[in-house]
Design a protein around this motif. Structure first.
Motif, mmCIF file in Angstrom:
data_model
loop_
_atom_site.group_PDB
_atom_site.id
_atom_site.type_symbol
_atom_site.label_atom_id
_atom_site.label_comp_id
_atom_site.label_asym_id
_atom_site.label_seq_id
_atom_site.Cartn_x
_atom_site.Cartn_y
_atom_site.Cartn_z
ATOM 1 N N LEU A 159 0.838 -1.218 0.000
ATOM 2 C CA LEU A 159 0.000 0.000 0.000
ATOM 3 C C LEU A 159 0.868 1.262 0.000
ATOM 4 O O LEU A 159 0.550 2.258 0.640
ATOM 5 C CB LEU A 159 -0.975 -0.005 1.186
ATOM 6 C CG LEU A 159 -1.880 -1.247 1.301
ATOM 7 C CD1 LEU A 159 -2.908 -1.062 2.424
ATOM 8 C CD2 LEU A 159 -2.614 -1.529 0.001
ATOM 9 N N ASP A 190 -4.804 0.750 -6.987
ATOM 10 C CA ASP A 190 -6.062 1.476 -6.729
ATOM 11 C C ASP A 190 -6.426 1.503 -5.255
ATOM 12 O O ASP A 190 -7.474 1.999 -4.874
ATOM 13 C CB ASP A 190 -7.207 0.872 -7.573
ATOM 14 C CG ASP A 190 -7.294 -0.632 -7.403
ATOM 15 O OD1 ASP A 190 -6.603 -1.156 -6.494
ATOM 16 O OD2 ASP A 190 -8.046 -1.274 -8.157
ATOM 17 N N LYS A 191 -5.526 0.962 -4.374
ATOM 18 C CA LYS A 191 -5.905 0.890 -2.956
ATOM 19 C C LYS A 191 -5.397 2.036 -2.102
ATOM 20 O O LYS A 191 -5.981 2.350 -1.076
ATOM 21 C CB LYS A 191 -5.417 -0.439 -2.350
ATOM 22 C CG LYS A 191 -6.260 -1.638 -2.799
ATOM 23 C CD LYS A 191 -5.996 -2.852 -1.940
ATOM 24 C CE LYS A 191 -6.613 -2.715 -0.536
ATOM 25 N NZ LYS A 191 -6.346 -3.910 0.281
ATOM 26 N N ALA A 192 -4.259 2.627 -2.515
ATOM 27 C CA ALA A 192 -3.672 3.618 -1.601
ATOM 28 C C ALA A 192 -2.830 4.674 -2.307
ATOM 29 O O ALA A 192 -2.192 4.397 -3.322
ATOM 30 C CB ALA A 192 -2.785 2.906 -0.571
ATOM 31 N N GLY A 213 -7.827 6.025 -2.562
ATOM 32 C CA GLY A 213 -7.673 5.040 -1.491
ATOM 33 C C GLY A 213 -7.066 5.658 -0.237
ATOM 34 O O GLY A 213 -7.288 6.839 0.059
ATOM 35 N N ASN A 215 -13.179 7.567 -3.152
ATOM 36 C CA ASN A 215 -12.848 6.474 -2.226
ATOM 37 C C ASN A 215 -11.629 6.800 -1.362
ATOM 38 O O ASN A 215 -11.157 5.930 -0.633
ATOM 39 C CB ASN A 215 -12.613 5.162 -2.994
ATOM 40 C CG ASN A 215 -11.292 5.175 -3.770
ATOM 41 O OD1 ASN A 215 -10.689 6.227 -3.964
ATOM 42 N ND2 ASN A 215 -10.851 4.010 -4.210
#
Ligand code: CO8
Length: 257
Positions: free
Chosen positions: A25, A59-61, A103, A124
């Motif tokens: 991340l 796309d998470k962080a 993220g 998000n």
């Protein structure tokens, strides 16, 4: 120049720096922060580049914080010596930096976003200072920047409870410039960077300096500083060009001189 933990892509007159540890991340280890500072400094010296964008891979962080695994074995002395240098160098970059956040932007990740000059966030995006859960506090400016940029009560909530805030909440509180649909944060950040890149580079540099000075100086001194910088800009070719272009009803061609 190749780096281990970041990617640098030039799209003159802007450049995009990507924190590139998506499996972790984009946790900010010492090497990554050093590389980011090196790359930003090199681009800061490059006349062809006028604005920087920092984003996170995957796309998470944006970044889930400083690297906790790396911090576990640290001592007060190792935390005090050397390692903060990268953060301090980032603070001294002259060109504007736009953070493109999708993220998690937690701990050092949120602090890195706050080192930037504008923050564009995806719907998000989740911002927070969860260090309290690890038995520590923010160490790269979180307590100071949230207090000064938003205020005491939100700073207390973020730092003492460790709760994550949505991009929309921070937009309402004035810390996020724009919230865009999921996945569009980088495009929007680049658009903003390109807009800034069309302006006179000397005026942009001096404007960033003047705004940051507002956090350091009493108002009377800050107003005088701004007035002096404003007057100094009348020695630049860009001022002559900008005003002549307005009068002649054409687009200004700024040279950064
Ligand atoms: N450091 C190291 N590794 C991390 C970090 C981190 N901050 N965050 C996530 N990772 C790693 C995980 O360990 C995991 O790796 P592995 O697969 O090898 O176990 C991988 O990334 C994926 O993470 P998760 O499986 O946990 O993903 P989830 O989707 O389940 O959870 C969370 C996502 C909620 C973001 C979760 O990962 C989390 O809570 N992360 C830690 C957040 C945090 O506490 N951040 C603050 C860190 S302290 C700090 O930033 C201090 C700043 C001081 C700066 C000054 C320094 C000089």
């Amino acid at each position: 120049m190749d780096y281990q933990f970041i990617l640098v892509e030039r799209e003159d007159p802007i450049a995009v720096l990507t924190l590139n540890r998506p499996q972790q991340l984009n946790a900010l280890n010492w090497t990554l922060i050093g590389e980011l500072a090196d790359a930003c400094e090199a681009l800061d010296r490059d006349d062809a580049i006028r604005c920087l964008v920092i984003t996170g891979a995957g796309d998470k962080a944006f970044a889930a914080g400083a690297d906790i695994k790396e911090m576990t074995g640290q001592t007060p002395v190792s935390m005090m010596t050397g390692e903060f240098e990268g953060w301090d160098r980032l603070r001294r970059i002259h060109k504007p930096i736009v953070a493109a956040v999708g993220g998690f932007a937690l701990g050092g990740g949120m602090e890195l976003a706050m080192h930037c000059d504008l923050i564009i966030a995806s719907e998000n995006a989740r911002f927070g200072q969860p260090e309290i859960n690890l038995g520590v506090i923010p160490g790269a400016g979180g307590t100071q920047r949230i207090s000064r940029n938003i205020g005491k009560f939100i700073a207390m909530e973020m730092v003492l409870t460790g709760r994550n805030f949505t991009a929309e909440e921070l937009h309402r509180l004035g810390l996020v410039n724009a919230v865009v649909p999921v996945g569009q944060h980088l495009e929007k950040a680049k658009e903003v960077a390109h807009t800034i890149a069309t302006k006179g580079p000397v005026a942009v540099r001096v404007a960033k300096e003047a705004i940051l000075a507002a956090f350091e100086m009493p108002q009377e001194q800050g107003l005088m500083y701004e007035k002096r910088l404003f007057a100094t800009l009348f020695a630049t070719e860009d001022q002559k060009e900008g005003m002549a272009a307005f009068v002649e009803k054409r687009k200004a061609d700024f040279k950064g001189r």
